[in-house]
Scaffold this active site. Structure first.
Site, short mmCIF file in Angstrom:
data_model
loop_
_atom_site.label_atom_id
_atom_site.label_comp_id
_atom_site.label_asym_id
_atom_site.label_seq_id
_atom_site.Cartn_x
_atom_site.Cartn_y
_atom_site.Cartn_z
N ASN A 7 0.82 -1.23 0.00
CA ASN A 7 0.00 0.00 0.00
C ASN A 7 0.85 1.27 0.00
OD1 ASN A 7 0.79 -0.50 2.67
ND2 ASN A 7 -1.08 0.33 3.55
N ASP A 25 3.29 -5.39 11.90
CA ASP A 25 2.43 -4.41 11.22
C ASP A 25 2.98 -2.99 11.43
OD1 ASP A 25 0.45 -3.32 9.69
OD2 ASP A 25 -1.21 -3.83 11.03
N HIS A 85 -2.43 -10.09 10.98
CA HIS A 85 -2.91 -9.44 12.22
C HIS A 85 -4.28 -9.94 12.71
CE1 HIS A 85 -4.82 -6.94 9.18
NE2 HIS A 85 -3.73 -6.23 8.93
#
Ligand code: DOR
Length: 398
Positions: free
Chosen positions: A90, A278, A211
């Site tokens: 992303n 993350d 996650h």
């Protein structure tokens, strides 16, 4: 180049040993006779573990390098004891083309700080149902993900799985039904996790769940793992450290105590394959505006060690397994064990050291950590990649 790492306690996923480690040209090798060319590396009695491997990292490069770039991200990883990270797509542009993918890999190789793997998007530019970019895949690609978003369209997910199977690719999935998460983020995660557990099982394709944060999702994963599906999963250090904290903005959100306890129970039972950070850098202004996510590479070991090992839930061997051995296997790299033939990527840790994590010590470009000014246990002291010193806490630059 021959090296002997000595005066250490070597801990991998199985063993605890005080034996010297012999290294030749960056790989662990059999015992050899010392000669004048052999470098002796004194580990000062510290714990030596195979360096950590992060399955889930955001370095924001290209496009958002005011938050992090390949260099600052790599330094942050080294400070946390990592020599490999798996970057999410992303960025801006999104990693949906060979050109963007190859540029990142090339620049990471030129930097030569850590090993960088890059994930490719499932749908082109994260659009709802465009898979046209999967016709032209980069060499060496392992994982597809639309991290930050779930793939809402069932047919696109089904088609993407077929393409992945043909090309021997795996998925690492952010599970969130977009329409539902506005109303109920728990159902939003559980529902999509159930769909993709079923698809993995039925279509026989490897899916790694990113996650995982709810009791419902981890129970679904356990169920399908028990059935023999090619499923793996990760949890983050923050989802097992915090609960009942709506003020901490992150996706998936910090959950209820029952969820945190369910994740820990499944770590204990061996159903959780990885602890992944993350690592999500954002500026102070962006955090004030409510951007989700926190940096995590630098504190992942200490907080996981405190939550899981110091508290007596799992052993240090188990923690090495979920922070190094298992993610290495998923990323298909010869790391994560102290055994002949494995790379000499070593992290030296002072387990008895308690330290305060200060904002000025952060090597990431962003300072959005959950642990600033917290007292943490177990400090990373040195990191070697292929036998070469890449990080030393006592030296600011190498
Ligand atoms: O909190 C998050 N931040 N969750 C995600 O899935 C994406 C990440 C980001 O990129 O900032």
């Amino acid at each position: 180049m021959k090296q002997i790492f000595t005066n250490l306690v070597g801990i991998d996923d199985i063993k605890i040993s005080r034996r010297d480690i012999f290294v030749e040209n960056g790989f662990i090798t059999k015992k050899f006779k010392l000669d004048e060319e052999t470098e002796i590396i004194d580990c000062n009695g510290l714990i030596l573990v195979p360096s950590f491997v992060d399955m889930h990292t955001h370095f924001r490069d290209p496009g958002f390098t005011y938050k992090e770039d390949l260099k600052t991200g790599s330094m942050s990883a080294l400070k946390g004891g990592y020599t490999t990270v798996n970057l999410m797509p992303n960025t801006n542009p999104i990693v949906s083309s060979k050109k963007v993918y190859e540029d990142i890999i090339k620049r990471a190789e030129d930097l030569d700080l850590i090993d960088i793997k890059q994930v490719f998007s499932i749908t082109k530019d994260f659009k709802s149902n465009d898979l046209s970019h999967l016709k032209d895949l980069p060499k060496g690609l392992l994982f597809l993900s639309n991290d930050g978003k779930g793939v809402d369209d069932d047919f696109s997910m089904y088609q993407a799985i077929k393409i992945a199977k043909e090309n021997k690719l795996k998925f690492t999935l952010h599970e969130e039904c977009k329409e539902i998460s506005k109303y109920d983020y728990e159902i939003a995660e559980d529902l999509m996790t159930l769909r993709d557990c079923y698809l993995s099982y039925k279509m026989d394709v490897p899916i790694h769940f990113s996650h995982v944060s709810t009791k419902g999702s981890i129970k679904a994963i356990k169920h399908f793992k028990d059935l023999g599906a090619k499923i793996t999963c990760e949890v983050t250090p923050h989802h097992i450290y915090f609960s009942e904290r709506n003020d901490l903005k992150v996706n998936p959100p910090i959950r209820k105590e029952k969820d945190r306890l369910a994740l820990i129970e499944m770590i204990k039972k061996g159903y959780v394959d990885c602890i992944s950070t993350d690592h999500a850098p954002h500026t102070k202004e962006e955090k004030n505006e409510g951007k989700p996510g926190f940096i995590g590479l630098e504190t992942a070991f200490s907080t996981s060690y405190m939550t899981l090992v110091k508290s007596g839930i799992i052993s240090l061997n188990d923690l090495v397994r979920i922070m190094s051995t298992n993610p290495s296997r998923l990323l298909e790299i010869k790391k994560g064990k102290i055994e002949e033939g494995y790379l000499a990527d070593f992290t030296l840790i002072d387990l008895d050291k308690t330290y305060i994590y200060k904002e000025e010590d952060i090597l990431s470009k962003s300072k959005n950590s959950l642990f600033i000014d917290e007292k943490l246990d177990g400090q990373i002291v040195r990191v070697y990649k292929k036998g070469i010193l890449k990080y030393d806490i006592n030296r600011k630059t190498l």
